[in-house]
Structure formats: C-alpha cells, structure tokens
Design a protein around this motif. Sequence first.
Motif, short mmCIF file in Angstrom:
data_model
loop_
_atom_site.label_atom_id
_atom_site.label_comp_id
_atom_site.label_asym_id
_atom_site.label_seq_id
_atom_site.Cartn_x
_atom_site.Cartn_y
_atom_site.Cartn_z
N ASP A 28 0.84 -1.21 0.00
CA ASP A 28 0.00 0.00 0.00
C ASP A 28 0.87 1.25 0.00
OD1 ASP A 28 -2.29 -1.50 0.05
OD2 ASP A 28 -2.54 -1.39 2.23
N ARG A 49 2.32 1.76 -3.46
CA ARG A 49 1.29 2.20 -4.40
C ARG A 49 0.94 3.67 -4.15
NH1 ARG A 49 0.65 -1.63 -7.83
NH2 ARG A 49 -0.12 -3.70 -7.32
N GLU A 50 0.91 4.05 -2.87
CA GLU A 50 0.61 5.45 -2.51
C GLU A 50 1.73 6.36 -3.07
OE1 GLU A 50 0.03 5.81 1.75
OE2 GLU A 50 0.63 7.91 1.61
N GLY A 94 1.94 5.17 -7.33
CA GLY A 94 0.71 4.99 -8.12
C GLY A 94 0.84 3.88 -9.14
N ASP A 95 0.36 4.16 -10.37
CA ASP A 95 0.37 3.15 -11.43
C ASP A 95 1.78 2.85 -11.94
OD1 ASP A 95 -2.32 2.92 -11.24
OD2 ASP A 95 -2.78 4.25 -12.94
N ASP A 96 2.76 3.64 -11.50
CA ASP A 96 4.14 3.35 -11.91
C ASP A 96 4.75 2.22 -11.08
OD1 ASP A 96 4.18 5.33 -13.86
OD2 ASP A 96 4.65 6.87 -12.37
#
Length: 199
Positions: A96, A99-100, A103-105
């Motif tokens: 998490d 991802r925070e 992101g999508d990278d």
Amino acid sequence: MKVIGTVGLPGSGKGEAAAVAREAGVPVVTMGDVIRKACRERGFDPAEHHGEMAKTLREEDGPAAIAERSLPMIESELEESDVVLVDGLRSDVELDRFREAFGDDFHLVSVEAPFETRADRLLERGRDDTDLDREALREREERELGFGMGEVMDRADVVVRNTDSLEAFRERVRAILDEDLDRIGGDDYVQVRTAGGAP
Ligand SMILES: Nc1ncnc2c1ncn2[C@@H]1O[C@H](COP(=O)(O)OP(=O)(O)OP(=O)(O)O)[C@@H](O)[C@H]1O
C-alpha cells in the motif's frame, strides 16, 4: 518511470531476478539493506540481528517502517534511472505504501515455486544453515506469511512461475523488465493480472 517490486517465498528466485536487473543496468533497492543499515546505525551485527531489527523497526515506526525507509533510496535511484527494482516486499502494508508513493508506476511481480522445488534449490545454494534445514525453511516461511506475504502475492500484477530452468526464468525476468510481455506471451509460466481479475 517504473518501480518494479518483487515478492516471493524463500528460494523462489527473487535474488536471481535482482541479479538479472543489475546485469541490465537496473538499480536494485533491497528491503533487507534497509534493515542492515538500521543494524549498523545502532551498533548491531546485521548477520545476527536482522530478524530482530525488522521487528523493532515495525514496532517503533509502524508496519510500513521498512518501506518508508526504502523510499528515499528508491527516489534517489530514480534520479539516475528510469526503472528501479525493489527486492522483497513482505506485507500488504508495504505494498500500500509503495502504491501510494508511485501509483500506477509501481508494478508488483510475484515469483512462485512449490515448497519442494524451493527447498531443493536452497539446499544447492547453501548460503547459510537455514538453507540446509527444511524445518528452518518452514519456520522462515511461516514468519514471512505471518507478515502478510500471501496477501501481497495475491495482489501481484504479474506472476512468474519459476519451475523451469534458471535460464528460462532469467529470460522471463528480462522480458518483464523490458515490458515485452509478447516475448513471453501465451506462456504458462507468466501470468499478467487483468484489471480486477485474478492473474
Ligand atoms: N529456475 C531455477 N533453476 C535452478 N535453480 C534456480 C532457479 N531459480 C533460482 N535458482 C537457484 O535457487 C536458489 C534460490 O534462488 P534465489 O536466491 O534467487 O531465491 P530468493 O527468492 O532470493 O530466496 P531468499 O528469499 O531465501 O533469499 C539460488 O541458488 C538460485 O540460483
């Protein structure tokens, strides 16, 4: 920009994936390095206090402590390189956090192989005593699953089954780094998760 994280049980092939990345000029940030650094900063021998330090950092700074400390290392590598590999996520909280941050990278790759295959390969590797001891391997595995590793594996974008030859595995990792999934398309060994579905 792309940050590729790997997850996998002991002996699954994360170290090999990291070696392929290094050979391709992709910098590797190892979560274990974060723990070793904290050991040295506090005057402990990383060889002896690694597991304990991981626990202490999580107790002191919360379950994302190790991911948090690896972020500046990843960001500094991203100044020089378009792709960075992060070796060895352990928990969904860490996922998490990445991802925070990215992101999508952020792309997560799960490296998977059955217990017996991994145990045999570790026996061959013989890096330390736990590699030679099936019971110790089970214990290590249970500890890592206890940190939520199973949930992380379930959430991977790409699953690579490392049950074939080492060279075939290395080629699949190279294709993932190149994002050239056509090169491995239709291959039972690599599955890419489609939006919302299981891989
Ligand atoms: N497909 C394969 N065929 C044969 N040997 C392999 C294969 N994949 C990995 N190995 C070997 O198995 C051993 C374990 O792999 P590796 O060290 O990459 O695992 P790991 O996931 O990093 O494990 P750990 O979490 O315990 O460090 C290594 O000696 C590696 O060279």
